[in-house]
Design an enzyme around this catalytic site. Structure first.
Site, PDB file in Angstrom:
ATOM      1  N   ASN A 156      23.394  21.355  25.056  1.00 54.73           N
ATOM      2  CA  ASN A 156      22.200  20.567  25.400  1.00 54.73           C
ATOM      3  C   ASN A 156      21.866  19.458  24.400  1.00 54.73           C
ATOM      4  O   ASN A 156      21.258  18.467  24.762  1.00 54.73           O
ATOM      5  CB  ASN A 156      20.996  21.479  25.640  1.00 54.73           C
ATOM      6  CG  ASN A 156      20.672  22.358  24.469  1.00 54.73           C
ATOM      7  OD1 ASN A 156      21.479  22.534  23.556  1.00 54.73           O
ATOM      8  ND2 ASN A 156      19.482  22.933  24.470  1.00 54.73           N
ATOM      9  N   PRO A 179      22.983  36.654  25.042  1.00 49.42           N
ATOM     10  CA  PRO A 179      24.161  37.536  25.181  1.00 49.42           C
ATOM     11  C   PRO A 179      25.320  37.116  24.268  1.00 49.42           C
ATOM     12  O   PRO A 179      25.964  37.967  23.640  1.00 49.42           O
ATOM     13  CB  PRO A 179      24.547  37.399  26.654  1.00 49.42           C
ATOM     14  CG  PRO A 179      23.315  36.914  27.339  1.00 49.42           C
ATOM     15  CD  PRO A 179      22.546  36.114  26.342  1.00 49.42           C
ATOM     16  N   THR A 180      25.575  35.790  24.168  1.00 46.07           N
ATOM     17  CA  THR A 180      26.678  35.358  23.291  1.00 46.07           C
ATOM     18  C   THR A 180      26.298  35.582  21.836  1.00 46.07           C
ATOM     19  O   THR A 180      27.144  35.989  21.027  1.00 46.07           O
ATOM     20  CB  THR A 180      27.031  33.871  23.542  1.00 46.07           C
ATOM     21  OG1 THR A 180      27.138  33.647  24.941  1.00 46.07           O
ATOM     22  CG2 THR A 180      28.330  33.489  22.883  1.00 46.07           C
ATOM     23  N   SER A 231      23.153  31.209  23.907  1.00 46.33           N
ATOM     24  CA  SER A 231      22.362  32.205  24.641  1.00 46.33           C
ATOM     25  C   SER A 231      22.286  33.533  23.884  1.00 46.33           C
ATOM     26  O   SER A 231      23.104  33.810  22.999  1.00 46.33           O
ATOM     27  CB  SER A 231      23.007  32.441  26.009  1.00 46.33           C
ATOM     28  OG  SER A 231      24.298  32.966  25.817  1.00 46.33           O
ATOM     29  N   LYS A 281      32.763  24.263  16.391  1.00 47.48           N
ATOM     30  CA  LYS A 281      33.264  24.346  17.766  1.00 47.48           C
ATOM     31  C   LYS A 281      32.137  23.931  18.710  1.00 47.48           C
ATOM     32  O   LYS A 281      31.145  24.647  18.850  1.00 47.48           O
ATOM     33  CB  LYS A 281      33.703  25.775  18.109  1.00 47.48           C
ATOM     34  CG  LYS A 281      34.457  25.816  19.437  1.00 47.48           C
ATOM     35  CD  LYS A 281      34.577  27.200  20.016  1.00 47.48           C
ATOM     36  CE  LYS A 281      33.325  27.642  20.732  1.00 47.48           C
ATOM     37  NZ  LYS A 281      32.900  26.766  21.848  1.00 47.48           N
ATOM     38  N   CYS A 336      15.884  24.751  24.448  1.00 54.57           N
ATOM     39  CA  CYS A 336      15.667  26.155  24.104  1.00 54.57           C
ATOM     40  C   CYS A 336      14.196  26.510  23.873  1.00 54.57           C
ATOM     41  O   CYS A 336      13.745  27.579  24.251  1.00 54.57           O
ATOM     42  CB  CYS A 336      16.447  26.493  22.847  1.00 54.57           C
ATOM     43  SG  CYS A 336      16.094  25.362  21.485  1.00 54.57           S
ATOM     44  N   GLU A 370      16.930  26.811  11.049  1.00 50.10           N
ATOM     45  CA  GLU A 370      17.549  25.501  10.863  1.00 50.10           C
ATOM     46  C   GLU A 370      16.430  24.530  10.523  1.00 50.10           C
ATOM     47  O   GLU A 370      15.259  24.788  10.828  1.00 50.10           O
ATOM     48  CB  GLU A 370      18.274  25.060  12.146  1.00 50.10           C
ATOM     49  CG  GLU A 370      19.641  25.691  12.197  1.00 50.10           C
ATOM     50  CD  GLU A 370      20.538  25.249  13.326  1.00 50.10           C
ATOM     51  OE1 GLU A 370      20.045  24.721  14.337  1.00 50.10           O
ATOM     52  OE2 GLU A 370      21.751  25.462  13.196  1.00 50.10           O
ATOM     53  N   GLU A 425      20.518  30.916  16.589  1.00 51.06           N
ATOM     54  CA  GLU A 425      19.501  30.089  17.258  1.00 51.06           C
ATOM     55  C   GLU A 425      19.691  30.310  18.756  1.00 51.06           C
ATOM     56  O   GLU A 425      20.591  29.735  19.366  1.00 51.06           O
ATOM     57  CB  GLU A 425      19.701  28.605  16.908  1.00 51.06           C
ATOM     58  CG  GLU A 425      19.478  28.258  15.452  1.00 51.06           C
ATOM     59  CD  GLU A 425      18.010  28.213  15.071  1.00 51.06           C
ATOM     60  OE1 GLU A 425      17.135  28.420  15.936  1.00 51.06           O
ATOM     61  OE2 GLU A 425      17.725  27.985  13.887  1.00 51.06           O
TER      62      GLU A 425
HETATM   63  N1  LIG Z   1      17.478  28.172  19.472  1.00 51.18           N
HETATM   64  C1  LIG Z   1      18.115  27.021  19.494  1.00 51.18           C
HETATM   65  O1  LIG Z   1      18.078  26.231  18.552  1.00 51.18           O
HETATM   66  C2  LIG Z   1      18.917  26.637  20.726  1.00 51.18           C
HETATM   67  C3  LIG Z   1      19.299  25.301  20.873  1.00 51.18           C
HETATM   68  C4  LIG Z   1      20.036  24.947  22.005  1.00 51.18           C
HETATM   69  C5  LIG Z   1      20.376  25.897  22.965  1.00 51.18           C
HETATM   70  N2  LIG Z   1      19.982  27.178  22.785  1.00 51.18           N
HETATM   71  C6  LIG Z   1      20.301  28.195  23.815  1.00 51.18           C
HETATM   72  O2  LIG Z   1      21.630  28.023  24.271  1.00 51.18           O
HETATM   73  C7  LIG Z   1      21.752  28.450  25.621  1.00 51.18           C
HETATM   74  C8  LIG Z   1      22.465  27.398  26.429  1.00 51.18           C
HETATM   75  O3  LIG Z   1      23.658  27.040  25.818  1.00 51.18           O
HETATM   76  P1  LIG Z   1      25.077  27.569  26.306  1.00 51.18           P
HETATM   77  O4  LIG Z   1      25.049  27.794  27.775  1.00 51.18           O
HETATM   78  O5  LIG Z   1      26.100  26.659  25.730  1.00 51.18           O
HETATM   79  O6  LIG Z   1      25.152  28.979  25.570  1.00 51.18           O
HETATM   80  P2  LIG Z   1      26.387  29.976  25.479  1.00 51.18           P
HETATM   81  O7  LIG Z   1      25.899  31.173  24.770  1.00 51.18           O
HETATM   82  O8  LIG Z   1      27.033  30.142  26.782  1.00 51.18           O
HETATM   83  O9  LIG Z   1      27.454  29.190  24.575  1.00 51.18           O
HETATM   84  C9  LIG Z   1      27.147  28.724  23.294  1.00 51.18           C
HETATM   85  C10 LIG Z   1      28.417  28.515  22.515  1.00 51.18           C
HETATM   86  O10 LIG Z   1      29.027  29.785  22.289  1.00 51.18           O
HETATM   87  C11 LIG Z   1      30.407  29.712  22.640  1.00 51.18           C
HETATM   88  N3  LIG Z   1      30.854  31.054  23.019  1.00 51.18           N
HETATM   89  C12 LIG Z   1      30.816  31.632  24.240  1.00 51.18           C
HETATM   90  N4  LIG Z   1      31.288  32.900  24.169  1.00 51.18           N
HETATM   91  C13 LIG Z   1      31.614  33.123  22.880  1.00 51.18           C
HETATM   92  C14 LIG Z   1      32.158  34.230  22.189  1.00 51.18           C
HETATM   93  N5  LIG Z   1      32.458  35.375  22.799  1.00 51.18           N
HETATM   94  N6  LIG Z   1      32.360  34.109  20.858  1.00 51.18           N
HETATM   95  C15 LIG Z   1      32.045  32.979  20.198  1.00 51.18           C
HETATM   96  N7  LIG Z   1      31.545  31.876  20.821  1.00 51.18           N
HETATM   97  C16 LIG Z   1      31.329  31.947  22.145  1.00 51.18           C
HETATM   98  C17 LIG Z   1      30.436  28.687  23.752  1.00 51.18           C
HETATM   99  O11 LIG Z   1      31.736  28.189  23.949  1.00 51.18           O
HETATM  100  C18 LIG Z   1      29.459  27.662  23.215  1.00 51.18           C
HETATM  101  O12 LIG Z   1      30.067  26.825  22.262  1.00 51.18           O
HETATM  102  C19 LIG Z   1      20.343  28.706  26.083  1.00 51.18           C
HETATM  103  O13 LIG Z   1      20.070  30.073  26.065  1.00 51.18           O
HETATM  104  C20 LIG Z   1      19.502  27.979  25.048  1.00 51.18           C
HETATM  105  O14 LIG Z   1      18.190  28.463  24.937  1.00 51.18           O
HETATM  106  C21 LIG Z   1      19.273  27.570  21.689  1.00 51.18           C
HETATM  107  O1  LIG Z   2      17.421  23.404  22.544  1.00 50.95           O
HETATM  108  C1  LIG Z   2      16.949  23.405  21.370  1.00 50.95           C
HETATM  109  C2  LIG Z   2      16.498  22.180  20.717  1.00 50.95           C
HETATM  110  C3  LIG Z   2      16.275  22.191  19.235  1.00 50.95           C
HETATM  111  C4  LIG Z   2      15.272  21.546  18.617  1.00 50.95           C
HETATM  112  N1  LIG Z   2      15.437  21.783  17.302  1.00 50.95           N
HETATM  113  C5  LIG Z   2      16.485  22.549  17.132  1.00 50.95           C
HETATM  114  N2  LIG Z   2      17.016  22.787  18.339  1.00 50.95           N
END
Ligand SMILES: NC(=O)c1ccc[n+]([C@@H]2O[C@H](COP(=O)([O-])OP(=O)(O)OC[C@H]3O[C@@H](n4cnc5c(N)ncnc54)[C@H](O)[C@@H]3O)[C@@H](O)[C@H]2O)c1
Ligand SMILES: O=CCc1c[nH]cn1
Length: 532
Positions: free
Chosen positions: A168, A246-247, A244, A191, A299, A506, A265
């Site tokens: 995102n 779960p990951t 996410s 990555k 997020c 962060e 995060e």
């Molecule tokens: N808190 C924050 O700062 C923040 C910021 C942005 C997005 N997010 C969260 O991210 C999610 C959306 O992003 P997404 O769909 O890319 O998430 P995702 O968990 O599907 O993937 C995130 C990353 O993890 C990698 N990945 C997947 N499986 C893995 C494994 N088994 N081992 C290691 N790496 C693995 C993916 O390739 C990707 O690079 C939402 O839940 C969102 O809230 C959080």
């Molecule tokens: O999706 C999350 C956006 C964010 C803002 N600051 C750090 N991550």
């Protein structure tokens, strides 16, 4: 190489760009993938066209990248903080100079609007400037001990850190992880998400151009398998993960095997609480900012909007009017305020949440449908109309959410057109442009309902009552609480989750703690007193 991708940007428009250059980077250069046969197409969200191929790195490639990062770490970690700062400031300067080109590339890969992407790129160079500023301040303590002995602590880097990012904020997440890592003297292997792989390598080239040792910041492409190779690698000291829940759990589990430090995060389902004494115009604007940036794929979004019952009709009228007026379309146009979602499956998932909400009794006050822009080149894009799920019901007064939902199920005369706390759309992270609006009556009730979630990333409150504002902020089980605004996350402020939204932070000074470790050195000035 950066020049060739970026140089095509000024004239580029939606639907015209194809990227063929390798997207991996280690040893100071782009590296061709070894196994082209595993290539996966990456789509331009605005058109559905193939933008490039993402080829996942295997074990040998991951190892090469990590070894190259380790070699660079040996040099970088021995430099003074001020020397590292100088290189980082140059990287920030280059990003600033190329902000339009990088932003355009980000839009083409991610679908967010150019207005937002420019803001993200500015946030990125500021994050590098901010941590460059801290690099020269890293220090330990001097502690006097009895008999003239003393000790001191040294703040040292961790080694090779891994960054794993979400799609995102592709370029921004890359800088939010690498800037503090590099400032502390670490190397990083990053990555990106397989859905947004194109801008991380641009950052790698900029760091190189600015003068970091070859290998200091590497990019390996791939999905779960490549991510898992990184988390298991014995030479990796830390994993900083954005994605996410779960990951995140899997990353934590894998990292635990070799006791790597972890920052997580993760996702959210944050509450935004709007009291009847708020400045309504600001609260409405705040609710839109809390829900619709980057097509709702943020997020920390405040997707559970609790509105005090007395002002619900005025709030809904205004919020729906403004949501319907959001210009959806070509994300590269300056007038567009909402672009496409990241992918077809994500679009289908979000539309599925809206259908489910309807089945569970929510009322769609606007949007929630696939959207086909009039421009023919956008016909295959992943657009939807921004959606407000809410209530037409203002008949039920008093009582808790549970009492209300019991009333809805048991009383024929009352409408069931409502969002309730037990609905899927209110409980789960949708990650799309869908706002759920819920009525409440009392402060005590809304605090309990706002905290009734396993997530804890952010929260917000609109009120003119200063005591109430701080009382609510203190009660929120979340890493951030915004008072009378939403989604204000400058680099100076720590950002991260409570509960299942993760741990570690962060941004802000505190992040230095998450990318460094303390060594204590004890110095005897006299003779050794031995008991033996
Ligand atoms: N808190 C924050 O700062 C923040 C910021 C942005 C997005 N997010 C969260 O991210 C999610 C959306 O992003 P997404 O769909 O890319 O998430 P995702 O968990 O599907 O993937 C995130 C990353 O993890 C990698 N990945 C997947 N499986 C893995 C494994 N088994 N081992 C290691 N790496 C693995 C993916 O390739 C990707 O690079 C939402 O839940 C969102 O809230 C959080
Ligand atoms: O999706 C999350 C956006 C964010 C803002 N600051 C750090 N991550």
């Amino acid at each position: 190489m950066a020049q060739s991708t970026l140089d095509s940007m000024p004239g580029a428009s939606t639907g015209t760009v194809v990227i063929t250059e390798p997207l991996n980077f280690w040893g100071g250069k782009r590296v061709k993938p070894r196994e082209e046969k595993n290539a996966e197409p990456v789509f331009e969200p605005a058109t559905g066209r193939v933008l490039c191929q993402m080829v996942p790195c295997g074990a040998e490639e991951v190892d090469e990248a990590i070894q190259s990062a380790y070699a660079a770490y040996q040099k970088w970690s021995k430099m003074a903080g001020m020397e590292r700062a100088r290189v980082m400031l140059e990287a920030a300067r280059i990003i600033r100079e190329r902000r339009e080109k990088i932003a355009k590339l980000e839009v083409i890969n991610n679908g967010k609007t150019i207005t937002e992407a420019l803001g993200n790129i500015d946030f990125s160079w500021k994050s590098i400037e901010y941590y460059a500023g801290l690099a020269g301040t890293l220090a330990g303590q001097h502690i006097q001990l009895p008999g003239g002995a003393f000790a001191y602590s040294r703040r040292e880097p961790l080694g090779v850190c891994v960054g794993i990012g979400a799609w995102n904020f592709p370029f921004l997440i890359t800088t939010l992880k690498s800037a503090p890592a590099l400032a502390c003297g670490n190397a990083m292997v990053y990555k990106p998400s397989p859905m947004a792989p194109v801008t991380a390598v641009i950052l790698a080239e900029i760091y190189k151009e600015a003068g970091v040792p070859d290998g200091l910041f590497c990019v390996v492409q791939g999905g779960a398998e490549t991510g898992s190779l990184l988390c298991h690698h014995p030479k990796v000291a830390k994993v900083s993960f954005t994605g996410s829940v779960p990951t995140g759990k899997k990353v934590m589990e894998m990292s635990a095997k070799s006791v790597k430090q972890v920052t997580l995060e993760l996702g959210g389902k944050s509450p935004l609480i709007i009291f009847k004494d708020c400045e309504l115009e600001n609260a409405v604007k705040g609710a839109l900012m809390a829900n619709f940036l980057t097509q709702g794929q943020v997020c920390c979004n405040g997707t559970r909007v609790f509105v005090q019952r007395e002002i619900m009709p005025q709030f809904l009228e205004e919020v729906v009017k403004r949501t319907k007026a959001i210009p959806v379309g070509d994300p590269l146009l300056g007038s567009t305020r909402m672009g496409p979602l990241i992918s077809k499956p994500q679009l289908e998932k979000v539309l599925g949440f809206v259908s489910q909400a309807k089945k569970e009794g929510a009322r769609v006050l606007c949007g929630g449908d696939p959207f086909v822009p009039s421009d023919p080149k956008l016909k295959g894009g992943y657009f939807m109309s921004p959606c407000v799920l809410g209530t037409s019901n203002t008949l039920v007064n008093g009582g808790t959410a549970h009492a209300q939902s019991a009333l809805f199920f048991n009383t024929q005369s009352l409408s069931t057109d409502n969002c309730r706390d037990d609905m899927t759309c209110v409980k789960e992270e949708i990650f799309g442009p869908v706002m759920s609006v819920l009525p409440f009556d009392t402060e005590e009730e809304v605090i309990q309902r706002a905290n009734n979630t396993t997530f804890g990333l952010a929260s917000g409150v609109f009120t003119r009552d200063i005591s109430r504002a701080h009382r609510v902020a203190a009660s929120m089980e979340a890493g951030t609480c915004f008072i009378n605004n939403y989604n204000i996350n400058p680099i100076e402020l720590p950002f991260g989750g409570y509960k299942m939204s993760g741990f570690g932070r962060e941004n802000g000074q505190v992040t230095i703690e998450y990318y460094s470790q303390l060594k204590t050195v004890v110095v005897e000035m006299g003779d050794v007193e031995s008991l033996f």
